[in-house]
Each structure stands twice: as structure tokens, then as C-alpha cells.
Design a protein around this motif. Structure first.
Motif, PDB file in Angstrom:
ATOM      1  N   LYS A  67      13.968  13.594  -0.518  1.00  0.00           N
ATOM      2  CA  LYS A  67      14.939  14.163   0.223  1.00  0.00           C
ATOM      3  C   LYS A  67      14.436  15.263   1.894  1.00  0.00           C
ATOM      4  CE  LYS A  67      17.419  13.125  -3.828  1.00  0.00           C
ATOM      5  NZ  LYS A  67      18.099  13.945  -4.966  1.00  0.00           N
ATOM      6  N   ASP A  68      13.492  15.326   2.238  1.00  0.00           N
ATOM      7  CA  ASP A  68      13.079  17.388   2.900  1.00  0.00           C
ATOM      8  C   ASP A  68      12.559  16.059   3.465  1.00  0.00           C
ATOM      9  OD1 ASP A  68      11.442  17.180   0.867  1.00  0.00           O
ATOM     10  OD2 ASP A  68      11.151  19.506   1.334  1.00  0.00           O
ATOM     11  N   ASP A  69      11.599  14.205   3.719  1.00  0.00           N
ATOM     12  CA  ASP A  69      10.775  13.639   4.586  1.00  0.00           C
ATOM     13  C   ASP A  69       9.268  14.585   4.632  1.00  0.00           C
ATOM     14  OD1 ASP A  69      13.141  12.533   5.479  1.00  0.00           O
ATOM     15  OD2 ASP A  69      13.545  13.160   7.045  1.00  0.00           O
ATOM     16  N   LYS A  70       9.573  14.261   2.538  1.00  0.00           N
ATOM     17  CA  LYS A  70       7.632  14.398   2.879  1.00  0.00           C
ATOM     18  C   LYS A  70       6.988  13.298   2.299  1.00  0.00           C
ATOM     19  CE  LYS A  70       7.513  19.583   1.854  1.00  0.00           C
ATOM     20  NZ  LYS A  70       7.405  20.554   0.192  1.00  0.00           N
ATOM     21  N   PHE A  71       6.353  12.585   2.048  1.00  0.00           N
ATOM     22  CA  PHE A  71       5.476  11.790   1.890  1.00  0.00           C
ATOM     23  C   PHE A  71       4.152  12.303   0.831  1.00  0.00           C
ATOM     24  CE2 PHE A  71       1.309   8.711   1.261  1.00  0.00           C
ATOM     25  CZ  PHE A  71       2.531   7.521   2.126  1.00  0.00           C
ATOM     26  N   ILE A  72       4.804  11.668  -0.552  1.00  0.00           N
ATOM     27  CA  ILE A  72       3.984  11.995  -1.646  1.00  0.00           C
ATOM     28  C   ILE A  72       3.813  10.948  -2.043  1.00  0.00           C
ATOM     29  CG2 ILE A  72       4.103  13.395  -3.751  1.00  0.00           C
ATOM     30  CD1 ILE A  72       5.957  15.427  -2.712  1.00  0.00           C
ATOM     31  N   THR A  73       1.989  10.701  -2.738  1.00  0.00           N
ATOM     32  CA  THR A  73       1.660  10.095  -3.342  1.00  0.00           C
ATOM     33  C   THR A  73       0.579  10.454  -4.606  1.00  0.00           C
ATOM     34  OG1 THR A  73       0.338   7.660  -3.179  1.00  0.00           O
ATOM     35  CG2 THR A  73      -0.610  10.055  -1.999  1.00  0.00           C
ATOM     36  N   PRO A  74       0.488  10.154  -5.511  1.00  0.00           N
ATOM     37  CA  PRO A  74      -0.190  10.164  -7.149  1.00  0.00           C
ATOM     38  C   PRO A  74      -2.119  10.654  -6.768  1.00  0.00           C
ATOM     39  CG  PRO A  74       1.043   8.882  -8.035  1.00  0.00           C
ATOM     40  CD  PRO A  74       1.188   8.414  -5.990  1.00  0.00           C
ATOM     41  N   LYS A  75      -2.225  12.115  -7.125  1.00  0.00           N
ATOM     42  CA  LYS A  75      -3.877  12.023  -6.978  1.00  0.00           C
ATOM     43  C   LYS A  75      -4.595  11.872  -8.143  1.00  0.00           C
ATOM     44  CE  LYS A  75      -7.589  14.826  -5.364  1.00  0.00           C
ATOM     45  NZ  LYS A  75      -8.222  13.888  -4.341  1.00  0.00           N
ATOM     46  N   SER A  76      -5.462  10.912  -8.756  1.00  0.00           N
ATOM     47  CA  SER A  76      -5.847  11.349  -9.811  1.00  0.00           C
ATOM     48  C   SER A  76      -7.387  10.796 -10.241  1.00  0.00           C
ATOM     49  CB  SER A  76      -5.049  10.457 -10.834  1.00  0.00           C
ATOM     50  OG  SER A  76      -5.344  10.233 -12.535  1.00  0.00           O
ATOM     51  N   PRO A  77      -8.023  10.975 -10.952  1.00  0.00           N
ATOM     52  CA  PRO A  77      -9.778  10.303 -10.858  1.00  0.00           C
ATOM     53  C   PRO A  77      -9.493   9.394 -11.745  1.00  0.00           C
ATOM     54  CG  PRO A  77      -9.509  12.264 -12.982  1.00  0.00           C
ATOM     55  CD  PRO A  77      -8.457  12.179 -12.052  1.00  0.00           C
ATOM     56  N   SER A  78      -8.920   7.893 -12.600  1.00  0.00           N
ATOM     57  CA  SER A  78      -8.291   7.434 -13.039  1.00  0.00           C
ATOM     58  C   SER A  78      -7.253   5.940 -12.075  1.00  0.00           C
ATOM     59  CB  SER A  78      -7.645   7.215 -14.360  1.00  0.00           C
ATOM     60  OG  SER A  78      -6.499   7.730 -13.933  1.00  0.00           O
ATOM     61  N   ILE A  79      -7.009   6.522 -10.340  1.00  0.00           N
ATOM     62  CA  ILE A  79      -6.419   5.850  -9.944  1.00  0.00           C
ATOM     63  C   ILE A  79      -7.632   4.773  -9.098  1.00  0.00           C
ATOM     64  CG2 ILE A  79      -4.479   5.065  -7.343  1.00  0.00           C
ATOM     65  CD1 ILE A  79      -3.456   7.621  -9.466  1.00  0.00           C
ATOM     66  N   LEU A  80      -7.827   4.347  -8.087  1.00  0.00           N
ATOM     67  CA  LEU A  80      -8.058   3.033  -7.431  1.00  0.00           C
ATOM     68  C   LEU A  80      -7.863   3.716  -5.963  1.00  0.00           C
ATOM     69  CD1 LEU A  80     -10.246   1.601  -7.140  1.00  0.00           C
ATOM     70  CD2 LEU A  80      -8.454  -0.801  -6.505  1.00  0.00           C
ATOM     71  N   PRO A  81      -8.575   4.363  -5.061  1.00  0.00           N
ATOM     72  CA  PRO A  81      -7.768   5.389  -3.715  1.00  0.00           C
ATOM     73  C   PRO A  81      -8.120   3.570  -2.902  1.00  0.00           C
ATOM     74  CG  PRO A  81     -10.734   5.013  -4.282  1.00  0.00           C
ATOM     75  CD  PRO A  81      -9.868   5.046  -5.802  1.00  0.00           C
ATOM     76  N   SER A  82      -6.479   3.360  -3.015  1.00  0.00           N
ATOM     77  CA  SER A  82      -6.040   2.372  -1.758  1.00  0.00           C
ATOM     78  C   SER A  82      -6.606   2.886  -0.432  1.00  0.00           C
ATOM     79  CB  SER A  82      -5.189   2.018  -1.900  1.00  0.00           C
ATOM     80  OG  SER A  82      -4.053   1.399  -1.306  1.00  0.00           O
ATOM     81  N   ILE A  83      -6.731   1.587   0.125  1.00  0.00           N
ATOM     82  CA  ILE A  83      -7.565   1.767   1.475  1.00  0.00           C
ATOM     83  C   ILE A  83      -6.192   1.666   2.401  1.00  0.00           C
ATOM     84  CG2 ILE A  83      -8.371   0.638   3.546  1.00  0.00           C
ATOM     85  CD1 ILE A  83     -10.243   0.157   1.819  1.00  0.00           C
ATOM     86  N   THR A  84      -5.483   0.761   2.422  1.00  0.00           N
ATOM     87  CA  THR A  84      -3.950   1.306   2.424  1.00  0.00           C
ATOM     88  C   THR A  84      -3.334   2.267   1.955  1.00  0.00           C
ATOM     89  OG1 THR A  84      -3.749  -1.139   2.029  1.00  0.00           O
ATOM     90  CG2 THR A  84      -1.981  -0.590   2.517  1.00  0.00           C
ATOM     91  N   LYS A  85      -2.918   2.724   1.421  1.00  0.00           N
ATOM     92  CA  LYS A  85      -2.660   4.331   1.111  1.00  0.00           C
ATOM     93  C   LYS A  85      -3.193   5.406   2.065  1.00  0.00           C
ATOM     94  CE  LYS A  85      -3.836   7.555  -2.305  1.00  0.00           C
ATOM     95  NZ  LYS A  85      -4.162   8.121  -3.539  1.00  0.00           N
ATOM     96  N   TYR A  86      -4.077   5.380   1.760  1.00  0.00           N
ATOM     97  CA  TYR A  86      -4.612   6.627   3.018  1.00  0.00           C
ATOM     98  C   TYR A  86      -4.545   5.831   4.633  1.00  0.00           C
ATOM     99  CZ  TYR A  86      -7.210   8.822  -1.160  1.00  0.00           C
ATOM    100  OH  TYR A  86      -6.941   9.520  -2.326  1.00  0.00           O
ATOM    101  N   SER A  87      -4.718   4.734   4.722  1.00  0.00           N
ATOM    102  CA  SER A  87      -4.333   5.101   5.974  1.00  0.00           C
ATOM    103  C   SER A  87      -2.881   4.910   6.291  1.00  0.00           C
ATOM    104  CB  SER A  87      -3.851   3.406   6.076  1.00  0.00           C
ATOM    105  OG  SER A  87      -5.211   2.295   6.106  1.00  0.00           O
ATOM    106  N   LEU A  88      -1.453   4.762   5.339  1.00  0.00           N
ATOM    107  CA  LEU A  88       0.065   5.023   5.477  1.00  0.00           C
ATOM    108  C   LEU A  88      -0.681   6.522   5.295  1.00  0.00           C
ATOM    109  CD1 LEU A  88       1.430   2.611   2.600  1.00  0.00           C
ATOM    110  CD2 LEU A  88       1.842   2.981   5.056  1.00  0.00           C
ATOM    111  N   MET A  89      -0.948   7.008   4.576  1.00  0.00           N
ATOM    112  CA  MET A  89      -0.609   9.179   5.110  1.00  0.00           C
ATOM    113  C   MET A  89      -1.641   9.471   6.038  1.00  0.00           C
ATOM    114  SD  MET A  89      -2.817   9.833   0.957  1.00  0.00           S
ATOM    115  CE  MET A  89      -2.937  11.626   1.642  1.00  0.00           C
TER     116      MET A  89
END
Length: 341
Positions: free
Chosen positions: A232-254
Motif C-alpha cells: 500500500k506504500d508502493d514497495k515491490f516485494i518478492t519472496p526470497k528462498s533457496p528453493s525458488i527458481l530465480p526468475s530472470i523476468t523477476k529480477y528484470s522487473l525488480m
């Protein structure tokens, strides 16, 4: 003479279309051969191949885009190469050199230039690089031989008729083990997701959301995509975990969220019982770029974000900016674009 093909670009879905050439290189006796383009889209492998029995295989997905001024470009292929090699290391398969990976992708696009959808059609040329363990094997051990291949297929826009929010449900299944292969792009992760996906679809949802396998309290992945939320205060938040596939799209969106939209970006825990902190949410990956999340069902309650029918303004801006970069309409960060010449 330029080859012409009869494809209705506007009717393409995300399905396989046989193209003229694919690139193949074989690994044996400790080395990759020189590699070559071939016309045959069938692989002949031993019945003892480890890819068939022990899941020794991994893959990638990236796209080639036609620009308004007639160029063809790849989006961050170096990142796909790095992730493929991370997967190879996890499964004790030989790495394929980054410069050769990018060159193989360029060769495949050039050889299949007639299949690159025109700018403005909404379609793209999808590339699928993969590595498989082959050869005459029987015991549970790494293969002595491997195949690296890149094939391509023109695909339509993921959203027919425009991007619209869809609903997801929290799954009781785990996508990956706490110290398993979740961070590698290996076929077994996807095979295990077929049943949970089917369960979700039969209940009327687009797909399911997986929680962290250790505690089942934190969101990890949305189907085969990464999750993000806008607070609600305009932060872009995404999960971080060793069992998540590191998405190239996600890091580009960040990067886009921070540098182009001026949002604060955080990668950390996303607790499933704290969904009300987000005003917008989405899933991101190569195929769709962004799938807007209308709502998430958890413990029989549907939590709705911005809307079940309309895309949130920040999600839309993220989507338009990243697609603009990919198609050459928005200035790209240095090193993100490789032109196919």
C-alpha cells in the motif's frame, strides 16, 4: 531470397510449431563437439539415457523479439546461460560455455528468421535450450554422454484479448524439498507440479501457489512462475528462498520497479497470512511476463487484491515498461539486449 511462411500470427497460442533448424552439440570424452544446425526435430538416444530414468536433464526458455525498425533481438540470454549452468552443476552435468550458448541461440534465430513474428503482432519466437544425459547407462550415476540443444517455436501472446487478473489457490503440495532442486530449472520440478495444477484448475483456479516446504507459512512460487506484490506504500516485494527458481523476468522487473518506476524493492519473506499488506499482486515469468493475480484462496477465504477484473496501475506499468524494453520501444539497461545480426 527470403522464405515466406503461412502463419496467422494473431491466432498463435503457446504451442509447438516445427521450425526449419535447431542447434545440437554433443559431449563425450570430456568435451563438447563443435555443434551444428540440423533439420531433424527428432532425437535418437539410448534406451539407457539418464534423462529418461533418473531425471538428469534441465532446460531454459527465452525469446527473440522483432523491433519496430526491423531488428531482431534477444533479451538477457547471458542470464539464461548462467541459470542453465547452475542447473547443470546441480545435476552433475557438464556446463555449456556462455559465449557458445548465446551464439547457438543467435544461429537458431537466424536460421529460422522466417518464423520470427512481426513487430506489433504480439507474438514472439520462443527458444528452448536444454541439456540431457544420454548414452548406454543402467546404474544411478551421471551419464558419460550429453546433448545440448536449442530449438525454437513462434508463440502467441500469453493473454488472448488482453491481460486480465486470474485467481489462484494455496496448494497443500510442495513444489520442491527444502534442500532439493527448487532453484534449478529441471524437469522433475515440473512433473511434480502437474497434479497440483490439475487439482487447482478443477476447482476453478488458474493454478496453485506453493508455500515454503519447511514451514508452509510463506509464499514461494505461483505455479511455474515467481510471485511479487505491491504494498500500500508502493514497495515491490518478492519472496526470497533457496528453493525458488530465480526468475530472470523477476529480477528484470525488480530493476524496472526501482530504476524506471522509482519504487522501493525488497526480496524477502512473504507470509501467506499477511496478504492484506498488498494492494496489487502478480506472477512473473518468460511466457506471460506478468500474470496479474486477482485473488488468492487460503483456508477457504478468497483474498482479493486490486480487482478480480481489472489490472492494477503499477502492475500494468511494470508490464508495459518491460515489454517495451524487450521489443525495443523503451531504452534498455546496458547489456540486456543482444541483437541478432
Amino acid at each position: 531470397m527470403t522464405k515466406t511462411i503461412n502463419i496467422d500470427w494473431g491466432k498463435l497460442g503457446f504451442t509447438y510449431t516445427k521450425t526449419d533448424f535447431r542447434y545440437i552439440s554433443k559431449w563425450k570424452d570430456g568435451n563438447w563437439d563443435d555443434g551444428k544446425l540440423v533439420e531433424d526435430n527428432n532425437l535418437s538416444i539410448s534406451e539407457g539415457s539418464t534423462a529418461l530414468h533418473y531425471g538428469q536433464q534441465c532446460f531454459e526458455g527465452l525469446k527473440a523479439y522483432a523491433t519496430k525498425d526491423g531488428k531482431i533481438q534477444l533479451f538477457r540470454p547471458d542470464q539464461n546461460s548462467k541459470r542453465l549452468n547452475n542447473s547443470c552443476r546441480r545435476l552433475l552435468m557438464p556446463e555449456f560455455p556462455e559465449e557458445r550458448f548465446i551464439d547457438a541461440c543467435i544461429q537458431v534465430v537466424k536460421a529460422n528468421k522466417a518464423f520470427v513474428p512481426p513487430y506489433g503482432s504480439g507474438a514472439t519466437l520462443y527458444l528452448r535450450p536444454f541439456v540431457i544425459g544420454v548414452g548406454d547407462n543402467l546404474g544411478v550415476k551421471p551419464a558419460a554422454e550429453y546433448i545440448f540443444c536449442v530449438f525454437c517455436s513462434p508463440v502467441g501472446p500469453y493473454f488472448k484479448g488482453g491481460m486480465a487478473p486470474v485467481n489462484f489457490m494455496i496448494s497443500d503440495y510442495d513444489r520442491a524439498a527444502p534442500y532439493g532442486t527448487g532453484a534449478a530449472k529441471v524437469g522433475g520440478n515440473y512433473a511434480g507440479s502437474l497434479l497440483p495444477h490439475e487439482v487447482a484448475v478443477k476447482k476453478g483456479f488458474a493454478d496453485c501457489i506453493y508455500l515454503d516446504p519447511a514451514t508452509h507459512t510463506k509464499i514461494e512460487e505461483v505455479g511455474a512462475a515467481n510471485f511479487f506484490g505491491i504494498t500500500k506504500d508502493d514497495k515491490f516485494i518478492t519472496p526470497k528462498s533457496p528453493s525458488i527458481l530465480p526468475s530472470i523476468t523477476k529480477y528484470s522487473l525488480m530493476h524496472v520497479a526501482k530504476e524506471y518506476l522509482g519504487l522501493q524493492v525488497e526480496e524477502g519473506d512473504v507470509f501467506v497470512d499477511k496478504l492484506d499488506m498488498f494492494k496489487e499482486a502478480g506472477a512473473c515469468g518468460t511466457a506471460a511476463v506478468i500474470t496479474p493475480i486477482g485473488g488468492i484462496e487460503y483456508k477457504e477465504n478468497l483474498h482479493v487484491f486490486h480487482s478480480e477484473t481489472e489490472v492494477g496501475p503499477i502492475t500494468k506499468k511494470l508490464y508495459d515498461t518491460l515489454c517495451g524494453i524487450q521489443f525495443g520501444d523503451v531504452h534498455a539497461p546496458e547489456g540486456w539486449i543482444v541483437e541478432v545480426k
